[in-house]
Scaffold this active site. Sequence first.
Site, mmCIF file in Angstrom:
data_model
loop_
_atom_site.group_PDB
_atom_site.id
_atom_site.type_symbol
_atom_site.label_atom_id
_atom_site.label_comp_id
_atom_site.label_asym_id
_atom_site.label_seq_id
_atom_site.Cartn_x
_atom_site.Cartn_y
_atom_site.Cartn_z
ATOM 1 N N ASP A 210 0.665 3.602 2.390
ATOM 2 C CA ASP A 210 0.514 4.177 3.713
ATOM 3 C C ASP A 210 -0.594 5.237 3.648
ATOM 4 O OD1 ASP A 210 1.383 3.857 6.383
ATOM 5 O OD2 ASP A 210 2.504 5.723 6.290
ATOM 6 N N ASP B 157 0.854 -1.197 0.000
ATOM 7 C CA ASP B 157 0.000 0.000 0.000
ATOM 8 C C ASP B 157 0.886 1.242 0.000
ATOM 9 O OD1 ASP B 157 0.310 1.031 3.026
ATOM 10 O OD2 ASP B 157 0.185 -1.161 3.024
#
Length: 279
Positions: free
Chosen positions: A219, A217
Amino acid sequence: MGDSRKIKIGIIGGSGFDDPTLFENQVTRRVTTPFGDPSDVITEGEIKGVPCALLARHGRKHQIQPSDVNYRANIWALKEAGCTHVLATTATGSLVEQYRPGDLVILDDFIDRTWGRKCTFYDNSCDTTRGVCHAPMRPAFCERARQALYRAALARGYACHETGTAVVIQGPRFSSRAESLMHRQWGGHLVNMTTVPEVVLAKEAGLSYAAVALVTDYDCWRENETAVSVSEVLAMFSKNVQKAADVIVDAVQILAAETDTAYLDAHKELVKSSIMLKE
């Protein structure tokens, strides 16, 4: 020159290595150490003829949160099993645009934001490790093992970054946006919860340690970015974990094929030279 026949590769991970056909001559052992019990049983066997030992960092049911992992027992158990190397996998969030979800990153440095974790063997809790160990952390990871992982990823054609600094947070919560922005300002490329103290303890144990990070991802630092979620992380990890497994399996073969293993002796000598002991 060392003897490559003495090489045994410890693998810390779990997901992606639960295929029963991966290990030949498989034996599962429950062990304990002077520092307590490791996260789970150790599975020993061979990967394409190379002796290996597998340990699930969070337990096979992923029941142990990052701050509660007995990192000392995990590393000690692998060392006692005869491992000369440890290759690890870790799920990470990205702090830079060019490290995209699904990419692999071969970590080369870290920033420690954990607290309260047992980060040394040399704290007078065990007669085997007396004194104080001031282990240098440059380089933080074994370069030979890192290059084996990188070569394996390139040969597979996977999107892989040769270097990356991981900001290691305490967890189990994810970062706030302010923290994520701060980590970027510090020069971090990735954020995770487990690289420290694992890498530090591996160095104190005199092991060749390297880690391949799987970006799951971005973040939460990007504008208009939704908050990172467990479901998002798990979905991306499940989709791409086989990449990390492939890279480690191939790196095992690369390391085992090397004939110059003097660097393993250098790791052990570094530990000896880092210990201050007053008689």
